[in-house]
Motif scaffolding. Structure first.
Motif, PDB file in Angstrom:
ATOM      1  N   GLN A  26       0.708  -1.255  -0.133  1.00  0.00           N
ATOM      2  CA  GLN A  26      -0.051   0.065  -0.042  1.00  0.00           C
ATOM      3  C   GLN A  26       0.836   1.414   0.140  1.00  0.00           C
ATOM      4  N   GLY A  27       2.216   1.186  -0.208  1.00  0.00           N
ATOM      5  CA  GLY A  27       2.907   2.428  -0.571  1.00  0.00           C
ATOM      6  C   GLY A  27       3.558   2.791   0.848  1.00  0.00           C
ATOM      7  N   TYR A  28       3.327   2.238   2.115  1.00  0.00           N
ATOM      8  CA  TYR A  28       4.077   2.572   3.254  1.00  0.00           C
ATOM      9  C   TYR A  28       5.550   2.106   3.212  1.00  0.00           C
ATOM     10  N   ASP A  29       6.388   3.033   4.061  1.00  0.00           N
ATOM     11  CA  ASP A  29       7.551   2.730   4.580  1.00  0.00           C
ATOM     12  C   ASP A  29       7.574   1.876   5.753  1.00  0.00           C
ATOM     13  N   VAL A  30       7.843   0.573   5.705  1.00  0.00           N
ATOM     14  CA  VAL A  30       7.484  -0.311   6.727  1.00  0.00           C
ATOM     15  C   VAL A  30       8.928  -0.626   7.503  1.00  0.00           C
ATOM     16  N   PHE A  31       8.738  -0.719   8.981  1.00  0.00           N
ATOM     17  CA  PHE A  31       9.910  -1.214   9.783  1.00  0.00           C
ATOM     18  C   PHE A  31       9.073  -2.289  10.741  1.00  0.00           C
ATOM     19  N   VAL A  32       9.889  -3.348  10.907  1.00  0.00           N
ATOM     20  CA  VAL A  32       9.331  -4.459  11.516  1.00  0.00           C
ATOM     21  C   VAL A  32      10.118  -4.663  12.871  1.00  0.00           C
ATOM     22  N   SER A  33       9.700  -4.683  14.338  1.00  0.00           N
ATOM     23  CA  SER A  33      10.549  -4.705  15.212  1.00  0.00           C
ATOM     24  C   SER A  33      10.223  -5.748  16.042  1.00  0.00           C
ATOM     25  N   ASP A  34      10.864  -6.765  16.576  1.00  0.00           N
ATOM     26  CA  ASP A  34      10.587  -7.768  17.424  1.00  0.00           C
ATOM     27  C   ASP A  34      11.242  -7.770  18.601  1.00  0.00           C
ATOM     28  N   PHE A  35      10.777  -7.822  19.923  1.00  0.00           N
ATOM     29  CA  PHE A  35      11.722  -7.832  21.187  1.00  0.00           C
ATOM     30  C   PHE A  35      12.404  -9.124  21.235  1.00  0.00           C
ATOM     31  N   GLY A  36      11.600 -10.187  20.835  1.00  0.00           N
ATOM     32  CA  GLY A  36      12.322 -11.647  20.585  1.00  0.00           C
ATOM     33  C   GLY A  36      13.064 -11.853  19.446  1.00  0.00           C
ATOM     34  N   ALA A  37      13.377 -13.049  19.418  1.00  0.00           N
ATOM     35  CA  ALA A  37      14.043 -13.602  18.152  1.00  0.00           C
ATOM     36  C   ALA A  37      12.865 -13.773  17.158  1.00  0.00           C
ATOM     37  N   ILE A  38      13.171 -13.580  15.731  1.00  0.00           N
ATOM     38  CA  ILE A  38      12.326 -13.982  14.816  1.00  0.00           C
ATOM     39  C   ILE A  38      12.414 -15.192  14.203  1.00  0.00           C
ATOM     40  N   ALA A  39      11.557 -16.020  13.850  1.00  0.00           N
ATOM     41  CA  ALA A  39      11.640 -17.411  13.388  1.00  0.00           C
ATOM     42  C   ALA A  39      12.185 -17.200  11.916  1.00  0.00           C
ATOM     43  N   ASP A  40      12.854 -18.167  11.652  1.00  0.00           N
ATOM     44  CA  ASP A  40      13.807 -18.083  10.327  1.00  0.00           C
ATOM     45  C   ASP A  40      12.925 -17.922   9.294  1.00  0.00           C
ATOM     46  N   LYS A  41      11.759 -18.581   9.223  1.00  0.00           N
ATOM     47  CA  LYS A  41      10.683 -18.564   8.225  1.00  0.00           C
ATOM     48  C   LYS A  41      10.136 -17.081   7.989  1.00  0.00           C
ATOM     49  N   TYR A  42      10.025 -16.462   8.914  1.00  0.00           N
ATOM     50  CA  TYR A  42       9.522 -15.103   8.886  1.00  0.00           C
ATOM     51  C   TYR A  42      10.692 -14.005   8.305  1.00  0.00           C
ATOM     52  N   LYS A  43      11.974 -14.457   9.008  1.00  0.00           N
ATOM     53  CA  LYS A  43      12.871 -13.557   8.611  1.00  0.00           C
ATOM     54  C   LYS A  43      13.288 -13.677   7.206  1.00  0.00           C
ATOM     55  N   GLN A  44      13.221 -14.884   6.507  1.00  0.00           N
ATOM     56  CA  GLN A  44      13.390 -15.106   5.228  1.00  0.00           C
ATOM     57  C   GLN A  44      12.356 -14.381   4.255  1.00  0.00           C
ATOM     58  N   GLN A  45      11.206 -14.223   4.495  1.00  0.00           N
ATOM     59  CA  GLN A  45      10.131 -13.636   4.119  1.00  0.00           C
ATOM     60  C   GLN A  45      10.685 -11.979   4.039  1.00  0.00           C
ATOM     61  N   LEU A  46      10.751 -11.537   5.067  1.00  0.00           N
ATOM     62  CA  LEU A  46      10.968 -10.147   5.348  1.00  0.00           C
ATOM     63  C   LEU A  46      12.237  -9.746   4.336  1.00  0.00           C
ATOM     64  N   LYS A  47      13.315 -10.635   4.233  1.00  0.00           N
ATOM     65  CA  LYS A  47      14.379 -10.356   3.428  1.00  0.00           C
ATOM     66  C   LYS A  47      14.117 -10.381   2.089  1.00  0.00           C
ATOM     67  N   ASP A  48      13.152 -11.416   1.881  1.00  0.00           N
ATOM     68  CA  ASP A  48      12.716 -11.486   0.212  1.00  0.00           C
ATOM     69  C   ASP A  48      11.978 -10.424  -0.132  1.00  0.00           C
ATOM     70  N   TRP A  49      11.334  -9.537   0.669  1.00  0.00           N
ATOM     71  CA  TRP A  49      10.230  -8.701   0.513  1.00  0.00           C
ATOM     72  C   TRP A  49      11.051  -7.156   0.488  1.00  0.00           C
ATOM     73  N   ASP A  50      12.306  -7.438   1.015  1.00  0.00           N
ATOM     74  CA  ASP A  50      13.075  -6.309   1.180  1.00  0.00           C
ATOM     75  C   ASP A  50      12.410  -5.264   2.280  1.00  0.00           C
ATOM     76  N   ILE A  51      11.770  -5.798   3.349  1.00  0.00           N
ATOM     77  CA  ILE A  51      11.277  -5.113   4.326  1.00  0.00           C
ATOM     78  C   ILE A  51      12.180  -4.996   5.565  1.00  0.00           C
ATOM     79  N   ARG A  52      12.640  -3.646   6.142  1.00  0.00           N
ATOM     80  CA  ARG A  52      13.466  -3.618   7.018  1.00  0.00           C
ATOM     81  C   ARG A  52      13.038  -4.134   8.474  1.00  0.00           C
ATOM     82  N   PHE A  53      14.015  -4.724   9.200  1.00  0.00           N
ATOM     83  CA  PHE A  53      13.407  -5.420  10.558  1.00  0.00           C
ATOM     84  C   PHE A  53      14.609  -5.483  11.425  1.00  0.00           C
TER      85      PHE A  53
END
Length: 447
Positions: A26-53
């Motif tokens: 939808q055109g937003y500048d997105v930043f994802v923040s998790d206080f815990g560890a991110i599961a590998d599956k979700y980390k890979q998705q964020l990298k594939d989509w080029d979303i900062r986290f």
């Protein structure tokens, strides 16, 4: 016009990562923040989509720049970062609220302390069998936001927890279902039942005269919560104690649904889901189907063929004449009450885990009548011992699913049932209730 397009997602689980994808689309500048560890599956998705986290931290300077924050349902209000956002007046919403802005699909929302997942799954099953173009989301399946971004469903069936409802404001449910209200998650609601109930009733927010609110007329807390409230939607109650029209009720062994159209009738012995609590679940799903004007024959076929979800009264195996049932999804006392209520043989009950302020009193009568031994599965079992030491002769502590299954097997006799229905959260020994259920099933298969 505010040109700030920064949106922050707190929590990188299924709902958070789905929301991130939709926000980016939808055109937003997105930043994802998790206080815990991110599961590998979700980390890979964020990298594939080029979303900062980021993980294992919350960078305040980055988070407080947001025009809006989408919070995962598991993050409590008392989390320091949420308090800071509230102080700054930055809106905090749920993934459901956010995704709802970008779909015109008809929304069926289902909430309640017990039976949500079963009723949501059954409703979806009936609608899909009837040929509707329908998605399944919320507390179950793929994230609602991700489906809104990638699919074009005409209807969604959403399982909505109180945590999801807390952060919904403008979102509207076309057909709202409230199954029941029993004490659960009270630690999130200042240990006040009325706060928790108010959260459940948020499902009726924004409803109009064109919408429908389905509720249980036998549930005291639901009725108490309705007192003094006005509802814009059409009310369709269900009951097994009295005849109600319009709505659903029992006539002998016949389930009858009477909405504005022709009545639906089905013998309760033909239902795939047995037990009193499942009659309620079937009534709720059936009313939804009739409101949508689905054919009676389709509804009847679906209700007869439905297979229950994993970890909810799931039959695992019969070994030496002993039945093993996995009800790991029973994370509160009321769910365990329903499970015990549906048992027809003597039970060795596996209980325990993270106690959420449980009141075990409501189980005592059923435990006295049906349970021959309790196997505790948790790090701290003191309250279970205190609650039931006068009611059962044997209470044993165990520290793993394998140990619990083995001990229960030796305590049971031919014809008995070993029931894993913990009445507690699973986080002391397991990742989640699914992990607990799967470890139990694996242990049973090794007996």
């Amino acid at each position: 016009m505010n040109e700030n397009k920064n949106i922050v997602i707190l929590g990188a689980g299924e709902s958070g990562v789905g929301a991130a994808y939709l926000a980016q689309q939808q055109g937003y500048d997105v930043f994802v923040s998790d206080f815990g560890a991110i599961a590998d599956k979700y980390k890979q998705q964020l990298k594939d989509w080029d979303i900062r986290f980021e993980e294992k931290q919350h960078t305040e300077a980055e988070i407080l720049k947001a025009v809006e924050v989408i919070k995962s349902p598991g993050i409590p209000e008392k989390a320091p970062i949420v308090k800071k956002l509230r102080e700054k007046g930055i809106p905090v919403i749920s993934e459901i609220e956010f995704a709802g802005r970008y779909t015109n699909a008809k929304i069926i929302g289902i909430t309640g302390s017990n039976g949500k997942t079963t009723t949501t799954s059954l409703t979806y099953f009936i609608l899909k069998n009837a040929g509707l173009n329908v998605g399944l989301a919320g507390n179950i399946g793929n994230s609602f936001a991700y489906q809104v971004a990638t699919e074009k469903f005409d209807t969604y069936v959403l399982e909505l927890s109180s945590f999801m409802l807390d952060d919904m404001y403008k979102f509207k449910v076309d057909i709202a279902v409230l199954l029941n209200i029993t004490p659960d998650h009270l630690d999130r609601y200042e240990y006040k039942m009325e706060n928790y109930a108010a959260s459940k009733f948020r499902i009726t927010r924004n409803q109009t005269a064109n919408d429908v609110f389905i509720y249980c007329a036998d549930d005291e807390e639901s009725l108490k919560g309705m007192e003094g409230k006005s509802f814009n939607a059409q009310l369709l109650p269900f009951s097994i104690q009295k005849e109600i029209t319009p709505g659903a009720y029992l006539q002998g062994e016949k389930l009858i649904i009477q909405t504005n159209q022709q009545p639906f009738e089905m013998n309760i012995k033909e239902l795939a889901l047995q037990g009193k609590h499942n009659i309620y679940n079937s009534m709720a799903s059936g009313i939804v189907a009739r409101v949508l004007d689905l054919r009676n024959e389709t509804i009847r076929e679906s209700m007869a063929q439905f297979k229950n979800i994993e970890h909810r009264l799931e039959f695992v195996a019969k070994i030496s004449g002993i039945s093993f049932i996995n009800d790991s999804k029973a994370t509160n006392v009321n769910s365990t009450w329903y499970a015990l209520e549906s048992m027809t043989s003597e039970v060795v009950l596996i209980l325990g885990g993270v106690d959420k302020g449980n009141d075990y009193n409501m189980l005592r009568d059923l435990v006295k009548r049906k349970v021959k031994a309790i196997v505790c599965l948790g790090k701290d079992n003191k309250r279970i011992h205190e609650a039931f030491e006068d009611d059962v002769e044997v209470i044993v502590n165990t520290a793993s699913a394998q140990e619990a299954a083995t001990v229960a097997y030796h305590l049971a006799a031919k014809g008995d049932t070993v029931l894993l229905s913990p009445a507690c959260a699973s986080f002391d020994l397991f990742k989640n209730y699914e992990d607990r259920g799967r470890q139990f099933k694996d242990a049973v298969k090794e007996l």
